[in-house]
Design a protein around this motif. Structure first.
Motif, PDB file in Angstrom:
ATOM      1  N   LEU A   1       0.807  -1.214   0.000  1.00  0.00           N
ATOM      2  CA  LEU A   1       0.000   0.000   0.000  1.00  0.00           C
ATOM      3  C   LEU A   1       0.845   1.271   0.000  1.00  0.00           C
ATOM      4  O   LEU A   1       0.502   2.248  -0.687  1.00  0.00           O
ATOM      5  CB  LEU A   1      -0.943  -0.001   1.210  1.00  0.00           C
ATOM      6  N   ASP A   2       1.935   1.302   0.746  1.00  0.00           N
ATOM      7  CA  ASP A   2       2.728   2.528   0.814  1.00  0.00           C
ATOM      8  C   ASP A   2       3.356   2.870  -0.532  1.00  0.00           C
ATOM      9  O   ASP A   2       3.441   4.045  -0.903  1.00  0.00           O
ATOM     10  CB  ASP A   2       3.806   2.402   1.892  1.00  0.00           C
ATOM     11  N   PHE A   3       3.819   1.879  -1.263  1.00  0.00           N
ATOM     12  CA  PHE A   3       4.375   2.149  -2.587  1.00  0.00           C
ATOM     13  C   PHE A   3       3.323   2.738  -3.506  1.00  0.00           C
ATOM     14  O   PHE A   3       3.565   3.725  -4.218  1.00  0.00           O
ATOM     15  CB  PHE A   3       4.952   0.873  -3.195  1.00  0.00           C
ATOM     16  N   VAL A   4       2.129   2.133  -3.515  1.00  0.00           N
ATOM     17  CA  VAL A   4       1.070   2.620  -4.396  1.00  0.00           C
ATOM     18  C   VAL A   4       0.623   4.015  -3.978  1.00  0.00           C
ATOM     19  O   VAL A   4       0.377   4.887  -4.821  1.00  0.00           O
ATOM     20  CB  VAL A   4      -0.114   1.635  -4.395  1.00  0.00           C
ATOM     21  N   LEU A   5       0.523   4.265  -2.672  1.00  0.00           N
ATOM     22  CA  LEU A   5       0.118   5.592  -2.206  1.00  0.00           C
ATOM     23  C   LEU A   5       1.132   6.655  -2.635  1.00  0.00           C
ATOM     24  O   LEU A   5       0.748   7.778  -2.991  1.00  0.00           O
ATOM     25  CB  LEU A   5      -0.014   5.582  -0.681  1.00  0.00           C
ATOM     26  N   ARG A   6       2.391   6.316  -2.608  1.00  0.00           N
ATOM     27  CA  ARG A   6       3.431   7.283  -2.962  1.00  0.00           C
ATOM     28  C   ARG A   6       3.441   7.587  -4.456  1.00  0.00           C
ATOM     29  O   ARG A   6       3.820   8.688  -4.868  1.00  0.00           O
ATOM     30  CB  ARG A   6       4.795   6.737  -2.520  1.00  0.00           C
ATOM     31  N   THR A   7       2.998   6.659  -5.293  1.00  0.00           N
ATOM     32  CA  THR A   7       3.118   6.827  -6.753  1.00  0.00           C
ATOM     33  C   THR A   7       1.797   7.114  -7.445  1.00  0.00           C
ATOM     34  O   THR A   7       1.807   7.414  -8.638  1.00  0.00           O
ATOM     35  CB  THR A   7       3.732   5.553  -7.360  1.00  0.00           C
ATOM     36  N   THR A   8       0.667   7.024  -6.753  1.00  0.00           N
ATOM     37  CA  THR A   8      -0.616   7.191  -7.422  1.00  0.00           C
ATOM     38  C   THR A   8      -1.089   8.633  -7.365  1.00  0.00           C
ATOM     39  O   THR A   8      -0.725   9.393  -6.458  1.00  0.00           O
ATOM     40  CB  THR A   8      -1.685   6.281  -6.793  1.00  0.00           C
ATOM     41  N   ALA A   9      -1.917   9.014  -8.347  1.00  0.00           N
ATOM     42  CA  ALA A   9      -2.594  10.312  -8.357  1.00  0.00           C
ATOM     43  C   ALA A   9      -4.073  10.149  -8.047  1.00  0.00           C
ATOM     44  O   ALA A   9      -4.829  11.105  -8.177  1.00  0.00           O
ATOM     45  CB  ALA A   9      -2.425  10.995  -9.716  1.00  0.00           C
ATOM     46  N   GLN A  10      -4.480   8.940  -7.646  1.00  0.00           N
ATOM     47  CA  GLN A  10      -5.853   8.666  -7.232  1.00  0.00           C
ATOM     48  C   GLN A  10      -5.824   7.929  -5.889  1.00  0.00           C
ATOM     49  O   GLN A  10      -6.097   6.733  -5.814  1.00  0.00           O
ATOM     50  CB  GLN A  10      -6.593   7.819  -8.273  1.00  0.00           C
ATOM     51  N   PRO A  11      -5.482   8.612  -4.819  1.00  0.00           N
ATOM     52  CA  PRO A  11      -5.316   7.917  -3.531  1.00  0.00           C
ATOM     53  C   PRO A  11      -6.588   7.281  -3.011  1.00  0.00           C
ATOM     54  O   PRO A  11      -6.516   6.295  -2.267  1.00  0.00           O
ATOM     55  CB  PRO A  11      -4.822   9.034  -2.591  1.00  0.00           C
ATOM     56  N   ASP A  12      -7.757   7.793  -3.380  1.00  0.00           N
ATOM     57  CA  ASP A  12      -9.008   7.229  -2.868  1.00  0.00           C
ATOM     58  C   ASP A  12      -9.266   5.819  -3.382  1.00  0.00           C
ATOM     59  O   ASP A  12     -10.104   5.105  -2.821  1.00  0.00           O
ATOM     60  CB  ASP A  12     -10.179   8.133  -3.233  1.00  0.00           C
TER      61      ASP A  12
END
Length: 492
Positions: free
Chosen positions: A422-433
């Motif tokens: 999850l932390d990797f995806v949160l750091r790289t995404t522009a759609q956090p929701d």
């Protein structure tokens, strides 16, 4: 000319009918022969005066568009709405950027999406501007609450698409980079009815469904459907354990007739089938122990095995696609700065943000899927030895069922994989929701094992990650408020 003697252009009746007149006096012969009332030849006399203010211009009528002339004299161009069209070749919707063209030139737009209150999020801009320029008034950031309601309200999502195009600089390429923002709000319900859309009142009121799948084949409608509406609607159905109309073949094929697909699109094609499985399992579980109950569980287990084969085929294709780039699907790396490491000291890294989101969705969905299969196996074997009428005949288990694979210990490993990603995806995404639903699924699993005194550290980690998710949404809101946008489209 009007009001000038000697100029005979027909009676008033013939002039109104736009036909030739014989100019007969006092009434024309064409009107009297056909029984019509002749309007005569009287004209309103108009005095034509040229004034210095009009710069000597003489006219029998004033200018038709006073506002337009004043605007032109002041040097202000009338406001025109910018139309953005995707340039070919069309790229997959899950690409982080898209090339579009408009009256202002060509642009590269980066996709962003944020959950907010639409009623107060957008306010008109001030002063003359190109297009329908607006500013944002985003309230306190708060990630979407994915907690299912299990109510009778159908799923609903409304969105506004806004585009920010910066002032074009002196560049030989002539293109500029901007943003494509989807602001949206949704509910957590997913009630379902198998009635035809024209017989179901909720189906008629759903503007997304009413438009039909063919309406989502081009920018920005296709990207709204693929990146926003479809994943959120499928997760709402998964968490509420209710089927959705999106499982119909036309909704999984027609919107992609012009755009290439990604592994995430193919994964959602499989995930959209899971709510029907969960709904059937929920109807079988409350039944009393009996042979028909075990037979129903066995039939549903066969469906689960077939669906599991689809998962295996899909994951093999993902593995082959990533192998072509010479990169592994994921690897163990250093923890993200500022994240809580315990109880997950090792975190996963991925070759791209899309592959990271794919794995988060895949592992999070398997948590509920494996629990469903484990429950069906328990139904099939739990009634052995009970006093039932007639001989007890256990149904034959479908081939390919690995009992250890669905054990709670294995499911706990899937939940850990989600948390480590999850932390990797949160750091790289522009759609956090998009991470709110997988986080809820993982936390719900840890709440379940909490009844046995386990999962305390994991639940604390989930609470900490939700705080990081809120911080990411807050940073994005502050950054977006500083820009001016063009309101291009509304959905829902």
């Amino acid at each position: 000319m009007v009001g000038v003697p000697g100029k005979y252009k027909g009676c008033n009746t013939c002039r109104a009918r736009r036909v030739a007149c014989d100019n007969g006096r006092p009434f024309c012969k064409k009107c009297t022969d056909y029984g019509r009332e002749c309007g005569g030849y009287e004209r309103e006399t108009v005095f034509i005066v040229g004034t210095p203010e009009e710069k000597g211009r003489c006219s029998s009528h004033p200018p038709r568009n006073q506002q337009g002339r004043k605007t032109k004299e002041n040097g202000i161009k009338p406001v025109e709405k910018l139309e953005f069209v995707a340039t070919e070749p069309w790229q997959p919707a899950w690409m982080s950027m898209i090339s579009v063209s408009s009256q202002a030139g060509s642009h590269r737009l980066r996709f962003i999406a944020l959950q907010t209150d639409l009623s107060s999020a957008v306010r008109p801009g001030s002063g003359p501007s190109r297009g329908k320029e607006v500013t944002l008034s985003l309230g306190s950031p708060c990630p979407f609450n994915a907690n299912p309601t299990f109510g009778r309200e159908p799923f609903s999502l409304k969105s506004r698409c806004l585009i920010q195009v910066p002032a074009k600089r002196n560049s030989s390429s002539g293109s500029s980079e901007g943003l494509c923002l989807f602001l949206y709000e949704q509910n957590s319900s997913a009630a379902y009815s198998n009635e035809a859309p024209w017989r179901e009142p909720t189906g008629l009121s759903d503007q997304i469904r009413k438009a039909g799948p063919a309406a989502y084949q081009s920018f920005p409608a296709h990207h709204f459907y693929a990146r926003l509406y479809r994943p959120n609607a499928i997760w709402a159905s998964l968490l509420n354990r209710q089927p959705t109309y999106l499982c119909s073949p036309e909704w999984t094929v027609v919107p992609w007739e012009r755009h290439p697909r990604t592994p995430l699109d193919d994964l959602l094609d499989i995930l959209v089938l899971l709510p029907s499985i969960f709904s059937r399992a929920d109807r079988i579980t409350p039944l009393g122990a009996s042979v028909p109950r075990r037979l129903k569980a066995r039939d549903l287990l066969s469906c689960c095995v077939n669906l599991e084969r689809q998962f295996d085929i899909w994951y093999t294709m993902v593995h082959q696609r990533v192998d072509q780039s010479g990169s592994p699907l994921y690897w163990v790396g250093e923890a993200v700065p500022g994240s809580v490491q315990m109880p997950f000291p090792e975190v996963f890294h991925f070759p791209s943000p899309l592959i990271g989101l794919v794995h988060v969705y895949y592992w999070a969905a398997l948590i509920s899927f494996n629990q469903c299969i484990y429950g069906l196996l328990d139904i099939i074997f739990a009634s052995e030895g009970e006093n039932l009428s007639g001989p007890v005949v256990l149904p034959e288990i479908p081939s390919g069922v690995d009992f250890q694979k669905y054990h709670p210990a294995q499911t706990r490993m899937l939940a850990a994989n989600v948390c480590r990603s999850l932390d990797f995806v949160l750091r790289t995404t522009a759609q956090p929701d998009l991470l709110a639903a997988p986080l809820w699924a993982v936390n719900e699993f840890y709440e379940g094992i909490g009844r046995y005194g386990e999962g305390e550290l994991e639940r604390r980690w989930c609470a900490g990650f939700r705080g990081r998710l809120e911080a990411k949404c807050g940073d994005m809101s502050s950054w977006l408020r500083e820009k001016k946008w063009v309101d291009t489209r509304q959905f829902g």
